[in-house]
Design a protein around this motif. Sequence first.
Motif, PDB file in Angstrom:
ATOM      1  N   UNK A 269      26.383  31.918 130.267  1.00 50.00           N
ATOM      2  CA  UNK A 269      26.183  31.484 128.889  1.00 50.00           C
ATOM      3  C   UNK A 269      27.006  30.243 128.571  1.00 50.00           C
ATOM      4  N   UNK A 270      28.260  30.206 129.050  1.00 50.97           N
ATOM      5  CA  UNK A 270      29.093  29.034 128.802  1.00 50.97           C
ATOM      6  C   UNK A 270      28.509  27.776 129.425  1.00 50.97           C
ATOM      7  N   UNK A 271      28.022  27.896 130.648  1.00 51.46           N
ATOM      8  CA  UNK A 271      27.444  26.726 131.320  1.00 51.46           C
ATOM      9  C   UNK A 271      26.139  26.296 130.657  1.00 51.46           C
ATOM     10  N   UNK A 272      25.374  27.243 130.150  1.00 48.03           N
ATOM     11  CA  UNK A 272      24.131  26.900 129.459  1.00 48.03           C
ATOM     12  C   UNK A 272      24.412  26.136 128.169  1.00 48.03           C
ATOM     13  N   UNK A 273      25.426  26.571 127.421  1.00 47.57           N
ATOM     14  CA  UNK A 273      25.770  25.852 126.189  1.00 47.57           C
ATOM     15  C   UNK A 273      26.259  24.444 126.499  1.00 47.57           C
ATOM     16  N   UNK A 274      27.033  24.297 127.557  1.00 48.23           N
ATOM     17  CA  UNK A 274      27.480  22.961 127.948  1.00 48.23           C
ATOM     18  C   UNK A 274      26.278  22.072 128.256  1.00 48.23           C
ATOM     19  N   UNK A 275      25.269  22.636 128.880  1.00 47.29           N
ATOM     20  CA  UNK A 275      24.057  21.879 129.223  1.00 47.29           C
ATOM     21  C   UNK A 275      23.223  21.542 127.998  1.00 47.29           C
ATOM     22  N   UNK A 276      23.129  22.490 127.069  1.00 48.36           N
ATOM     23  CA  UNK A 276      22.171  22.347 125.971  1.00 48.36           C
ATOM     24  C   UNK A 276      22.754  21.742 124.698  1.00 48.36           C
ATOM     25  N   UNK A 277      24.078  21.696 124.566  1.00 45.20           N
ATOM     26  CA  UNK A 277      24.690  21.087 123.395  1.00 45.20           C
ATOM     27  C   UNK A 277      25.390  19.791 123.772  1.00 45.20           C
ATOM     28  N   UNK A 278      25.449  18.864 122.841  1.00 49.00           N
ATOM     29  CA  UNK A 278      26.100  17.571 123.070  1.00 49.00           C
ATOM     30  C   UNK A 278      27.382  17.488 122.257  1.00 49.00           C
TER      31      UNK A 278
ATOM     32  N   UNK B 283      31.295  24.501 119.822  1.00 53.99           N
ATOM     33  CA  UNK B 283      30.927  25.091 121.100  1.00 53.99           C
ATOM     34  C   UNK B 283      31.487  26.512 121.195  1.00 53.99           C
ATOM     35  N   UNK B 284      32.774  26.660 120.824  1.00 52.80           N
ATOM     36  CA  UNK B 284      33.419  27.971 120.919  1.00 52.80           C
ATOM     37  C   UNK B 284      32.777  28.973 119.968  1.00 52.80           C
ATOM     38  N   UNK B 285      32.531  28.585 118.730  1.00 56.37           N
ATOM     39  CA  UNK B 285      31.948  29.511 117.768  1.00 56.37           C
ATOM     40  C   UNK B 285      30.538  29.943 118.185  1.00 56.37           C
ATOM     41  N   UNK B 286      29.743  29.013 118.681  1.00 53.63           N
ATOM     42  CA  UNK B 286      28.389  29.370 119.118  1.00 53.63           C
ATOM     43  C   UNK B 286      28.454  30.326 120.302  1.00 53.63           C
ATOM     44  N   UNK B 287      29.345  30.060 121.250  1.00 56.68           N
ATOM     45  CA  UNK B 287      29.460  30.945 122.406  1.00 56.68           C
ATOM     46  C   UNK B 287      29.946  32.329 121.987  1.00 56.68           C
TER      47      UNK B 287
END
Length: 301
Positions: free
Chosen positions: A156-165, A191-195
């Motif tokens: 999930x963390x890697x996906x958010x890094x990929x999908x958010x700027x 990023x942290x709150x979404x994760x």
Amino acid sequence: MLYDLRLTIEYRYDASSDRTRNILRLLPGDVAGVQRLVQRRLTIEPQPQERRDGRDFFGNETCMVAWHRPIDALMLHLSARIERFEPAPLLDLSPPLEELHQELIQMASIAPGSPHHFVAASPRVRLSPKITDYGWDCLETTAEPGVTVLKAVETLGRALHRDMSFDPEATDVDTSPEEAFENRHGVCQDFAHVMIAALRGIGIPAGYVSGFLRTFPPPGQPRLEGADAMHAWVRAWAGKQLGWVEFDPTNNQFAGSDYITLGHGRDYGDVAPVRGALRSSGGQDSEQAVDVLPLEISAPR
């Protein structure tokens, strides 16, 4: 690794403020197995007329300060020396995700470090159906069946890094996780709150870590004073055997020896570095500068 840490926060008020009262969470301390405090000093100008140091529910060190006379500026300066330990290799001793709930309900403790405090919605992180669906979709498309909790956190963390700027102009301190996720832009807090929202949505207890991250200048470029910044990342409970693990979705990695922990809580509201109230008129300006320096390149004290 030894680090010299320097943080300066300055506030300037359009009109003198009267009866200002703040809670400061700016004092790094020992974290078992993670870091050791060598020394620290917090300077406050003008000197407060009240000061009381303590700890909050989660064990973060707090400094309550107050002024009963008008002030038109406030300067907070922290200098500290911290030893950050090299993390041991992260072995996946976590259970399959579908078994985590059973381990959680067997946890009888409600002490500050208990995962029970990090399962449900918190003041700044609501459970969002869209973010929860995103979390499940990430696991279905990128993780194998029977995924472990640790692998789910990483996926999930890697996906958010990929999908958010990363975009420092897109949000502010009050932006909700739903808004940041909808626009796919934000800063480390977003990023942290979404994760956290996504992890809680799929059943993994998760919280917010506030601290500092050592940064590196571009190749061939000198390091700039004050170029570092306060940072935020995520801690997730990966079962009773593995316990808490920390992942930084902004930088797509588990937290390691370049990270210095300041505090942790359910979301940013629990660890805000400066929080309080004042009586004034007009606006205010603020500036922040951070330096995280390995000891071998630190300036003489």
